[in-house]
Design an enzyme around this catalytic site. Structure first.
Site, PDB file in Angstrom:
ATOM      1  N   VAL A 455       0.796  -1.230   0.000  1.00 30.56           N
ATOM      2  CA  VAL A 455       0.000   0.000   0.000  1.00 30.56           C
ATOM      3  C   VAL A 455       0.826   1.277   0.000  1.00 30.56           C
ATOM      4  O   VAL A 455       0.271   2.363  -0.070  1.00 30.56           O
ATOM      5  CB  VAL A 455      -0.944   0.028   1.218  1.00 30.56           C
ATOM      6  CG1 VAL A 455      -1.949  -1.099   1.141  1.00 30.56           C
ATOM      7  CG2 VAL A 455      -0.160  -0.042   2.516  1.00 30.56           C
ATOM      8  N   GLY A 456       2.134   1.187   0.098  1.00 30.34           N
ATOM      9  CA  GLY A 456       2.915   2.411   0.151  1.00 30.34           C
ATOM     10  C   GLY A 456       4.342   2.194  -0.290  1.00 30.34           C
ATOM     11  O   GLY A 456       4.891   1.087  -0.183  1.00 30.34           O
ATOM     12  N   HIS A 457       4.951   3.266  -0.790  1.00 34.67           N
ATOM     13  CA  HIS A 457       6.349   3.237  -1.190  1.00 34.67           C
ATOM     14  C   HIS A 457       7.048   4.440  -0.580  1.00 34.67           C
ATOM     15  O   HIS A 457       6.465   5.517  -0.479  1.00 34.67           O
ATOM     16  CB  HIS A 457       6.484   3.280  -2.717  1.00 34.67           C
ATOM     17  CG  HIS A 457       5.926   2.085  -3.416  1.00 34.67           C
ATOM     18  ND1 HIS A 457       6.688   0.998  -3.768  1.00 34.67           N
ATOM     19  CD2 HIS A 457       4.660   1.795  -3.814  1.00 34.67           C
ATOM     20  CE1 HIS A 457       5.921   0.090  -4.359  1.00 34.67           C
ATOM     21  NE2 HIS A 457       4.682   0.562  -4.396  1.00 34.67           N
ATOM     22  N   GLY A 458       8.295   4.254  -0.198  1.00 33.27           N
ATOM     23  CA  GLY A 458       9.045   5.345   0.396  1.00 33.27           C
ATOM     24  C   GLY A 458      10.503   5.276   0.012  1.00 33.27           C
ATOM     25  O   GLY A 458      10.921   4.431  -0.784  1.00 33.27           O
ATOM     26  N   ALA A 459      11.277   6.184   0.588  1.00 33.31           N
ATOM     27  CA  ALA A 459      12.690   6.261   0.248  1.00 33.31           C
ATOM     28  C   ALA A 459      13.460   5.040   0.711  1.00 33.31           C
ATOM     29  O   ALA A 459      14.487   4.691   0.136  1.00 33.31           O
ATOM     30  CB  ALA A 459      13.292   7.524   0.855  1.00 33.31           C
ATOM     31  N   TYR A 460      12.987   4.377   1.757  1.00 32.36           N
ATOM     32  CA  TYR A 460      13.726   3.256   2.331  1.00 32.36           C
ATOM     33  C   TYR A 460      13.066   1.908   2.071  1.00 32.36           C
ATOM     34  O   TYR A 460      13.543   0.891   2.551  1.00 32.36           O
ATOM     35  CB  TYR A 460      13.887   3.449   3.839  1.00 32.36           C
ATOM     36  CG  TYR A 460      14.818   4.573   4.200  1.00 32.36           C
ATOM     37  CD1 TYR A 460      16.198   4.386   4.203  1.00 32.36           C
ATOM     38  CD2 TYR A 460      14.327   5.830   4.530  1.00 32.36           C
ATOM     39  CE1 TYR A 460      17.061   5.414   4.530  1.00 32.36           C
ATOM     40  CE2 TYR A 460      15.181   6.867   4.863  1.00 32.36           C
ATOM     41  CZ  TYR A 460      16.543   6.656   4.858  1.00 32.36           C
ATOM     42  OH  TYR A 460      17.394   7.683   5.186  1.00 32.36           O
ATOM     43  N   GLY A 461      11.961   1.850   1.350  1.00 35.17           N
ATOM     44  CA  GLY A 461      11.326   0.566   1.118  1.00 35.17           C
ATOM     45  C   GLY A 461       9.845   0.706   0.841  1.00 35.17           C
ATOM     46  O   GLY A 461       9.389   1.706   0.279  1.00 35.17           O
ATOM     47  N   ASP A 603       7.884  16.966  12.329  1.00 35.41           N
ATOM     48  CA  ASP A 603       7.584  16.744  10.909  1.00 35.41           C
ATOM     49  C   ASP A 603       6.093  16.477  10.723  1.00 35.41           C
ATOM     50  O   ASP A 603       5.690  15.512  10.073  1.00 35.41           O
ATOM     51  CB  ASP A 603       8.405  15.575  10.358  1.00 35.41           C
ATOM     52  CG  ASP A 603       8.345  15.492   8.831  1.00 35.41           C
ATOM     53  OD1 ASP A 603       8.001  16.518   8.193  1.00 35.41           O
ATOM     54  OD2 ASP A 603       8.633  14.417   8.284  1.00 35.41           O
TER      55      ASP A 603
END
Length: 766
Positions: A455-461, A603
């Protein structure tokens, strides 16, 4: 007949009054205004009423002190001002420029219901930071709750005894004066809250489901009853039509939000498609695939552009094939927990002690994988460890030991994985020094189930959703994640270092994010108390080769950013003002909890705010959080440097030579998040002077006129609540942090005191 007996006889003849009947009806011993006993004769919640006396006239001792406020103190509010020369503010939109235009007048409430009737116009206001506005404390007329949907009055409203001839009738049918129950006792709040829960079997942790019918203890008895009124025999209040199990009248019915005549509301947010269907594609309900949380547009042609974010649970949802899911299960199969444990059980969420870390005496125990904790008490008395002076801090002795434990394991695991990078035989082997595989330890699938979606993608995985079959041991009070009638769900975040990342930097980030999130979400579990409802629960940390896996509570309604974008694309409007106010109060409560325990988020943005379908808000992503006060520190220490995402960064962060209070930075960011909810776009892209013309315009207007045209043109459902909100916004957006309001004081403003929230906080410890 003696005189005193004659008077007594005369008194008996007059005793057939409704006052006696009311005492019998509600089983009250005395009639002293609002009853202090419930319908069953037991003491009920106190009815706090602030009575004020106008000392200028003794003859008006019981008359409310009323200060009339003009409907519009500033004529400029009647006609929006248009400032020439400013860039088009629509460039800051979260949605494509060709989407439906945003409504500037606020969401309508009802065709047949007056907007002025939805919010009580009573308040005792805090100090107004704007010298050009009148900040005198005002009290408004206390209007009875009418059948057309008017809200009850506030508990602090100045009221006097009702001497009208029909006041008893109004009490019996529920239209009389009844105190506003915001921030009342939890039991009182629940009894007055009519619930429209999730579909059968659904549950979101931290949300208290109230009973269907309101309490009878809130109906006051009166001593000034009418004479000669016929009265019926003793009955319970539940037998009265007003208190039957009849739901209140809905005065605003939207697809995602319902508002009722007593002022309470219900969120009905959509659930992800990945939760509605299992891994085989069998649908569990009839939720539409176009649920407003999926397939967000992206690109450079006027479409959505997210601020840089490490992760989002719903922002970039993409359907994945069964092959991808099978590969994910194969990787998770060999994951080993890095948390030392004194006991292994097959079901992770059924025993709170399962996740209580067991801290070893020396580092040699950590490297050997020993779970011996017999000398924990002696270690706490070690003279080399500073004396604890702040017991409320989230980071204490145990957290410090866990930091050392995890940091060592992560470094050793990454080092070993790097050495074995080209060794194919290490494909399914746990690196030396990391979690020690134990044949008695349950497999990942037994604890958290199998992957059902990515369900999600990010900078670390990536972020995945895992689910397993629900059983009888999954009792609601101990469960810290979402479940439906068949399955229980977990969010699984995979963290893998980038080639350019030093091992030490990556290790520090993982350790910081996990320790802060875990200590906050499990703070009260040590004492067996209810935990903070607005902090995302962090459950476990595992490792497989050079990949680290963080198991968290799953929020099936996605993040706030996706909700705002989908709402804007679908109906062309931002959130309803009351919906945004509820989210604002939950966000403030969550950050207040963090600040009370020595942690600032640093943040805050919609991408880091997750939601349950019933509107329960969760704060997540503690990777950049600041621990400004540990258990060994008496005073708050400030920080320097730029943290967070640009549109939400406070202006003092742009001064690299000056320290700032991270708590006030959070307050500024919360203000930006709220404006984004009600406007549908950012206030500005950068809060640094000379870098953004919109922020420059704000700064100049605040310096010269003590006001900002954007805030002046905002509208709410009621003029008074709009005024209170505007005052609070000016207190938040003070460029000088020394003049900025704190989170605690912001929650005490009239705006927040009038805001009804889905979560009863009264009995939740801070």
């Amino acid at each position: 007949m003696p005189e005193h007996e004659e008077r007594h006889s005369h008194g008996v003849n007059r005793s057939l009054s409704l006052g006696s009947s009311m005492r019998s009806l509600f089983k009250s011993q005395r009639s002293r205004g609002p009853s202090d006993r419930g319908a069953n004769g037991t003491p009920g919640p106190a009815q706090k009423v602030d009575i004020r006396v106008d000392t200028a006239s003794a003859s008006r001792e019981h008359t409310p002190v009323v200060h009339k406020t003009p409907q519009s103190a500033n004529p400029e509010l009647q006609q929006p001002r248009h400032h020439l020369g400013l860039p088009n503010i629509l460039k800051l939109n979260l949605t494509p420029t060709n989407s439906n235009p945003q409504s500037k007048s606020g969401s309508p409430v009802s065709q047949n219901t007056s907007q002025e009737s939805l919010i009580t116009d009573t308040d005792i206001e805090v100090e107004d930071y704007r010298p050009s506005k009148d900040s005198r404390r005002t009290v408004r007329n206390a209007s009875p709750m009418s059948s057309n949907g008017n809200l009850p009055i506030n508990a602090n409203t100045v009221i006097g005894p009702d001497t009208s001839s029909n006041n008893i009738d109004s009490m019996l049918d529920g239209t009389g004066l009844r105190p506003f129950y915001e921030e009342a006792d939890s039991s009182d709040y629940i009894e007055n809250l009519r619930s429209f829960p999730l579909p059968t079997g659904h549950y979101a942790p931290g949300f208290i489901q109230p009973p269907k019918s309101p309490t009878s203890s809130r109906v006051p008895s009166r001593s000034n009853s009418r004479k000669g009124r016929e009265h019926a025999g003793t009955v319970s209040a539940a037998q009265l039509p007003r208190y039957n199990e009849t739901p209140g009248k809905c005065i605003l019915d939207l697809e995602y939000f319902k508002l009722y005549e007593d002022g309470h509301h219900v969120h009905t947010l959509k659930v992800m498609t990945s939760v509605n269907s299992d891994a085989n594609g069998n649908s569990h309900n009839h939720a539409s695939k176009n649920d407003g949380h999926l397939d967000l547009p992206k690109g450079d042609d006027g479409s959505v552009v997210r601020q840089k974010s490490k992760f989002s649970l719903s922002g970039f949802f993409k359907p994945h094939s069964k092959e991808d899911i099978a590969n994910a299960d194969e990787k998770l199969k060999y994951a080993v927990s890095l948390l030392p444990r004194n006991k292994i059980c097959s079901k992770v969420e059924t025993d709170r002690d399962t996740f209580a870390p067991v801290f070893t005496k020396t580092r040699s125990h950590v490297q050997s994988g020993s779970d011996d904790s017999s000398d924990d008490d002696e270690e706490l008395d070690d003279p080399s460890i500073p004396k604890i002076v702040n017991k409320n801090a989230a980071v204490g002795s145990q957290e410090l030991k866990l930091i050392n434990n995890l940091s060592e394991k992560i470094r050793m695991g990454l080092s070993t994985a790097a050495k074995n990078k080209h060794n194919q035989s290490s494909k399914h082997r746990t690196p030396s020094g990391a979690g020690v595989q134990d044949e008695n330890q349950p497999a990942f699938a037994d604890l958290y189930g199998k992957c059902v979606a990515v369900v999600g993608h990010g900078a670390y995985g990536v972020v995945k959703v895992c689910a397993r079959t629900r059983d009888e041991k999954d009792d609601l009070p101990a469960t810290k994640t979402y479940m439906d009638s068949k399955k229980i769900y977990f969010a699984v975040k995979e963290l893998k270092p980038r080639p350019s990342d030093p091992i030490e930097k990556f290790s520090t980030r993982i350790t910081s994010e996990f320790i802060i999130g875990h200590s906050l979400s499990h703070y009260y579990d040590k004492n067996g108390e209810q935990s903070a409802p607005n902090i995302l629960s962090i459950i476990d940390l595992l490792e497989y080769n050079d990949t680290f896996i963080e198991v968290m509570e799953f929020c099936p309604a996605g993040d706030l950013y996706s909700l705002l974008t989908a709402r804007k694309n679908k109906i062309g409007k931002p959130l309803h003002p009351l919906e945004a106010d509820c989210f604002m109060k939950q966000l403030l409560k969550g950050i207040q909890f963090m600040h009370d325990h020595g942690v600032a988020h640093c943040d805050l943005k919609p991408e880091n705010i997750l939601l349950h379908p019933n509107g329960l808000l969760k704060i997540c992503d503690f990777g950049t959080s600041c621990v400004f006060q540990t258990a060994w520190e008496r005073h708050v220490h400030f920080q320097t440097g730029l943290q967070g995402s640009e549109p939400y960064v406070a202006p003092e962060e742009y001064n690299p030579k000056k320290e700032y209070d991270p708590r006030l930075v959070d307050c500024w960011s919360i203000g930006i998040v709220y404006c984004t909810m009600i406007m549908g776009h950012y206030l500005w892209r950068n809060a640094a002077r000379g870098k953004d013309s919109l922020y420059d315009s704000f700064y100049e207007e605040m310096a010269s006129k003590k006001e900002f045209y954007v805030f002046e043109e905002l509208r709410h459902i009621n003029q008074e609540i709009n005024r209170l909100r505007r005052i609070a916004l000016y207190q938040i957006f003070q460029p000088n942090p020394e003049k900025r309001i704190s989170i605690d004081k912001l929650l005490q403003t009239g705006w927040m005191r009038h805001t009804k929230c889905c979560v009863p906080y009264k009995n939740i410890p801070r």
